[in-house]
Design a protein around this motif. Structure first.
Motif, PDB file in Angstrom:
ATOM      1  N   ASP A 149       0.868  -1.179   0.000  1.00 25.52           N
ATOM      2  CA  ASP A 149       0.000   0.000   0.000  1.00 25.52           C
ATOM      3  C   ASP A 149       0.903   1.226   0.000  1.00 25.52           C
ATOM      4  OD1 ASP A 149      -2.273   1.598   0.104  1.00 25.52           O
ATOM      5  OD2 ASP A 149      -2.316   1.602   2.289  1.00 25.52           O
ATOM      6  N   ASP A 150       1.788   1.281  -0.984  1.00 22.50           N
ATOM      7  CA  ASP A 150       2.805   2.314  -1.047  1.00 22.50           C
ATOM      8  C   ASP A 150       2.792   2.919  -2.434  1.00 22.50           C
ATOM      9  OD1 ASP A 150       5.490   3.604  -1.268  1.00 22.50           O
ATOM     10  OD2 ASP A 150       5.760   2.733   0.717  1.00 22.50           O
ATOM     11  N   GLU A 151       3.020   4.226  -2.504  1.00 18.39           N
ATOM     12  CA  GLU A 151       3.005   4.896  -3.797  1.00 18.39           C
ATOM     13  C   GLU A 151       4.172   4.471  -4.673  1.00 18.39           C
ATOM     14  OE1 GLU A 151       3.004   8.960  -2.604  1.00 18.39           O
ATOM     15  OE2 GLU A 151       0.884   8.950  -2.019  1.00 18.39           O
ATOM     16  N   LYS A 152       5.333   4.263  -4.062  1.00 20.73           N
ATOM     17  CA  LYS A 152       6.526   3.838  -4.802  1.00 20.73           C
ATOM     18  C   LYS A 152       7.234   2.745  -3.998  1.00 20.73           C
ATOM     19  CE  LYS A 152       7.289   8.298  -7.084  1.00 20.73           C
ATOM     20  NZ  LYS A 152       8.238   9.430  -7.274  1.00 20.73           N
ATOM     21  N   PRO A 153       6.670   1.533  -4.007  1.00 20.29           N
ATOM     22  CA  PRO A 153       7.265   0.464  -3.181  1.00 20.29           C
ATOM     23  C   PRO A 153       8.639   0.056  -3.695  1.00 20.29           C
ATOM     24  CG  PRO A 153       5.580  -0.425  -4.640  1.00 20.29           C
ATOM     25  CD  PRO A 153       5.489   1.063  -4.764  1.00 20.29           C
ATOM     26  N   LEU A 154       9.463  -0.418  -2.760  1.00 20.94           N
ATOM     27  CA  LEU A 154      10.758  -0.986  -3.102  1.00 20.94           C
ATOM     28  C   LEU A 154      10.634  -2.491  -2.917  1.00 20.94           C
ATOM     29  CD1 LEU A 154      13.762  -0.659  -3.820  1.00 20.94           C
ATOM     30  CD2 LEU A 154      14.224  -0.482  -1.359  1.00 20.94           C
ATOM     31  N   TYR A 155      10.700  -3.214  -4.022  1.00 21.15           N
ATOM     32  CA  TYR A 155      10.532  -4.661  -3.977  1.00 21.15           C
ATOM     33  C   TYR A 155      11.820  -5.334  -3.515  1.00 21.15           C
ATOM     34  CZ  TYR A 155       6.404  -3.448  -6.659  1.00 21.15           C
ATOM     35  OH  TYR A 155       5.226  -2.879  -7.056  1.00 21.15           O
ATOM     36  N   VAL A 156      11.652  -6.398  -2.744  1.00 24.11           N
ATOM     37  CA  VAL A 156      12.786  -7.119  -2.177  1.00 24.11           C
ATOM     38  C   VAL A 156      12.859  -8.496  -2.818  1.00 24.11           C
ATOM     39  CG1 VAL A 156      13.876  -7.947  -0.073  1.00 24.11           C
ATOM     40  CG2 VAL A 156      12.485  -5.870  -0.004  1.00 24.11           C
ATOM     41  N   GLU A 157      13.969  -8.760  -3.486  1.00 22.86           N
ATOM     42  CA  GLU A 157      14.205 -10.048  -4.129  1.00 22.86           C
ATOM     43  C   GLU A 157      14.900 -10.967  -3.135  1.00 22.86           C
ATOM     44  OE1 GLU A 157      15.790 -10.880  -8.504  1.00 22.86           O
ATOM     45  OE2 GLU A 157      17.429 -10.342  -7.128  1.00 22.86           O
ATOM     46  N   THR A 158      14.373 -12.161  -2.949  1.00 21.98           N
ATOM     47  CA  THR A 158      14.927 -13.088  -1.952  1.00 21.98           C
ATOM     48  C   THR A 158      15.061 -14.493  -2.525  1.00 21.98           C
ATOM     49  OG1 THR A 158      12.749 -13.677  -1.058  1.00 21.98           O
ATOM     50  CG2 THR A 158      13.878 -11.783  -0.055  1.00 21.98           C
ATOM     51  N   VAL A 159      15.916 -15.279  -1.872  1.00 22.94           N
ATOM     52  CA  VAL A 159      16.008 -16.712  -2.137  1.00 22.94           C
ATOM     53  C   VAL A 159      16.048 -17.424  -0.799  1.00 22.94           C
ATOM     54  CG1 VAL A 159      17.183 -16.466  -4.351  1.00 22.94           C
ATOM     55  CG2 VAL A 159      18.534 -16.652  -2.258  1.00 22.94           C
ATOM     56  N   SER A 160      15.579 -18.633  -0.760  1.00 22.80           N
ATOM     57  CA  SER A 160      15.625 -19.417   0.465  1.00 22.80           C
ATOM     58  C   SER A 160      16.991 -20.078   0.597  1.00 22.80           C
ATOM     59  CB  SER A 160      14.532 -20.490   0.460  1.00 22.80           C
ATOM     60  OG  SER A 160      13.250 -19.888   0.378  1.00 22.80           O
ATOM     61  N   GLU A 170      21.276 -21.472  11.713  1.00 22.08           N
ATOM     62  CA  GLU A 170      20.516 -20.660  12.651  1.00 22.08           C
ATOM     63  C   GLU A 170      19.832 -19.483  11.974  1.00 22.08           C
ATOM     64  OE1 GLU A 170      22.841 -19.505  15.990  1.00 22.08           O
ATOM     65  OE2 GLU A 170      23.561 -21.522  16.404  1.00 22.08           O
ATOM     66  N   ALA A 171      20.306 -19.089  10.802  1.00 22.85           N
ATOM     67  CA  ALA A 171      19.732 -17.939  10.109  1.00 22.85           C
ATOM     68  C   ALA A 171      18.954 -18.340   8.867  1.00 22.85           C
ATOM     69  CB  ALA A 171      20.848 -16.960   9.720  1.00 22.85           C
ATOM     70  N   SER A 172      19.078 -19.587   8.433  1.00 22.66           N
ATOM     71  CA  SER A 172      18.553 -19.970   7.123  1.00 22.66           C
ATOM     72  C   SER A 172      17.032 -20.016   7.065  1.00 22.66           C
ATOM     73  CB  SER A 172      19.128 -21.331   6.714  1.00 22.66           C
ATOM     74  OG  SER A 172      18.766 -22.342   7.650  1.00 22.66           O
ATOM     75  N   GLN A 173      16.362 -19.932   8.214  1.00 24.76           N
ATOM     76  CA  GLN A 173      14.895 -19.929   8.157  1.00 24.76           C
ATOM     77  C   GLN A 173      14.358 -18.626   7.575  1.00 24.76           C
ATOM     78  OE1 GLN A 173      12.829 -19.502  12.049  1.00 24.76           O
ATOM     79  NE2 GLN A 173      14.885 -19.385  12.946  1.00 24.76           N
ATOM     80  N   TRP A 174      15.185 -17.570   7.533  1.00 21.40           N
ATOM     81  CA  TRP A 174      14.767 -16.307   6.967  1.00 21.40           C
ATOM     82  C   TRP A 174      15.345 -16.180   5.556  1.00 21.40           C
ATOM     83  CZ3 TRP A 174      11.306 -15.646  10.282  1.00 21.40           C
ATOM     84  CH2 TRP A 174      11.523 -15.842  11.640  1.00 21.40           C
ATOM     85  N   PRO A 175      14.540 -15.772   4.568  1.00 28.03           N
ATOM     86  CA  PRO A 175      15.040 -15.683   3.188  1.00 28.03           C
ATOM     87  C   PRO A 175      16.234 -14.741   3.076  1.00 28.03           C
ATOM     88  CG  PRO A 175      12.645 -15.391   3.275  1.00 28.03           C
ATOM     89  CD  PRO A 175      13.136 -15.356   4.683  1.00 28.03           C
ATOM     90  N   ARG A 176      17.171 -15.104   2.222  1.00 27.68           N
ATOM     91  CA  ARG A 176      18.338 -14.263   1.982  1.00 27.68           C
ATOM     92  C   ARG A 176      17.991 -13.220   0.924  1.00 27.68           C
ATOM     93  NH1 ARG A 176      22.724 -15.133  -1.396  1.00 27.68           N
ATOM     94  NH2 ARG A 176      22.076 -17.287  -1.735  1.00 27.68           N
ATOM     95  N   ILE A 177      18.367 -11.983   1.151  1.00 28.41           N
ATOM     96  CA  ILE A 177      18.074 -10.898   0.219  1.00 28.41           C
ATOM     97  C   ILE A 177      19.137 -10.860  -0.868  1.00 28.41           C
ATOM     98  CG2 ILE A 177      17.888  -8.389  -0.036  1.00 28.41           C
ATOM     99  CD1 ILE A 177      16.733  -8.284   2.789  1.00 28.41           C
ATOM    100  N   THR A 178      18.671 -10.831  -2.128  1.00 26.18           N
ATOM    101  CA  THR A 178      19.594 -10.769  -3.267  1.00 26.18           C
ATOM    102  C   THR A 178      19.470  -9.481  -4.063  1.00 26.18           C
ATOM    103  OG1 THR A 178      17.979 -11.977  -4.636  1.00 26.18           O
ATOM    104  CG2 THR A 178      19.684 -13.278  -3.508  1.00 26.18           C
ATOM    105  N   GLY A 179      18.448  -8.677  -3.785  1.00 20.83           N
ATOM    106  CA  GLY A 179      18.320  -7.429  -4.525  1.00 20.83           C
ATOM    107  C   GLY A 179      17.156  -6.590  -4.044  1.00 20.83           C
ATOM    108  N   PHE A 180      17.214  -5.298  -4.377  1.00 20.74           N
ATOM    109  CA  PHE A 180      16.137  -4.343  -4.109  1.00 20.74           C
ATOM    110  C   PHE A 180      15.761  -3.704  -5.442  1.00 20.74           C
ATOM    111  CE2 PHE A 180      18.402  -4.696  -0.082  1.00 20.74           C
ATOM    112  CZ  PHE A 180      17.368  -4.813   0.832  1.00 20.74           C
ATOM    113  N   LEU A 181      14.494  -3.814  -5.821  1.00 19.35           N
ATOM    114  CA  LEU A 181      14.065  -3.464  -7.168  1.00 19.35           C
ATOM    115  C   LEU A 181      12.958  -2.415  -7.160  1.00 19.35           C
ATOM    116  CD1 LEU A 181      13.693  -7.163  -8.422  1.00 19.35           C
ATOM    117  CD2 LEU A 181      15.756  -5.744  -8.533  1.00 19.35           C
TER     118      LEU A 181
END
Length: 256
Positions: A149-160, A170-181
């Motif tokens: 619900d944002d006028e200009k959202p910043l999309y987050v690209e992730t991989v598991s 211990e950290a792998s349950q959270w998706p790893r960020i690969t980019g901001f689009l």
């Protein structure tokens, strides 16, 4: 845990829509935006909270000075604030970063803007996850949401999956960020404007400022480009207060 709040925006759109209070003093369900963040941070092991506000916002300056002296709801707050008139959120972050006390260690901090709305209990879970991610050797945990619900959202690209860091499980349950689009054909997450990082990120921030960049989304892209290992923590919803109608949305969201 150290926290930082950017409260230096002019809130011009709110003023144009008839909201007279400066944004940090706008009330959501009877509570000032700035007070709400201070309360939540205090409930989540705040050792230090640093706020940046505009020097022209004397109502905000007076409010923060009162909390600094008298506390919030009778409880002392480890609050420091600076007055700066900055041209952008990234410049506000840059000014805040100068205030971080450090002995050379890469301590963690959480940064957000004063109008970021999330549920208290979700934030507590986020902080617990941040500590886990940092203990696993990662560089940060960014708050994201699939609610757009944002006028200009910043999309987050992730991989598991895990990274090459120690204790990766211990950290792998959270998706790893690969980019901001800026655009995304099949959006999943967008940035929630909640940044959990160590001061390793300040090197990237300083380089962004030296290049003349001013948008926080460019800072986030630079973090990935510089090789920092970031994870994404999904919130059900994260709202910003940019318009008068957002106040009602936020109040309804928090009451549910």
């Amino acid at each position: 845990m150290r926290y930082a709040i950017i409260a230096a925006g002019e809130g011009s759109r709110l003023q144009q829509e008839g909201i007279e209070s400066p944004k940090p003093l706008v009330k959501i369900n009877g509570e000032h935006l700035i007070d709400r963040l201070l309360r939540i941070f205090m409930a989540n092991d705040a050792e230090e909270i640093v706020v940046i506000c505009r020097s022209v916002m004397q109502d905000v300056v007076s409010h923060l000075a009162h909390i600094q002296q008298e506390g919030l709801d009778g409880k002392p707050v480890p609050l420091r604030f600076i007055e700066r008139n900055t041209p952008s959120s990234m410049h506000s972050f840059y000014e805040l970063s100068k205030e971080f006390t450090t002995d050379g260690s890469h301590f963690p901090f959480v940064l957000t803007t004063v109008d970021t709305i999330f549920r208290d209990e979700e934030f507590g879970n986020y902080i617990a996850a941040l500590k886990q991610v940092l203990a696993a050797g990662e560089d940060g945990l960014m708050g994201v949401t699939d609610y757009i619900d944002d006028e200009k959202p910043l999309y987050v690209e992730t991989v598991s999956g895990a990274s090459d860091k120690d204790k990766e499980q211990e950290a792998s349950q959270w998706p790893r960020i690969t980019g901001f689009l800026d655009t995304c054909e099949h959006p999943h997450f967008i940035s929630g404007g909640i940044y959990g990082l160590t001061t390793r990120a300040i090197t990237t921030l300083n380089a962004c400022i030296e290049r003349g960049e001013s948008r926080m989304r460019n800072f986030q892209r630079a973090l990935v480009r510089d090789g920092l290992q970031l994870r994404a923590y999904p919130f059900t919803k994260v709202l910003d207060i940019d318009h008068a109608s957002d106040i009602l949305k936020a109040e309804e969201f928090l009451r549910k």
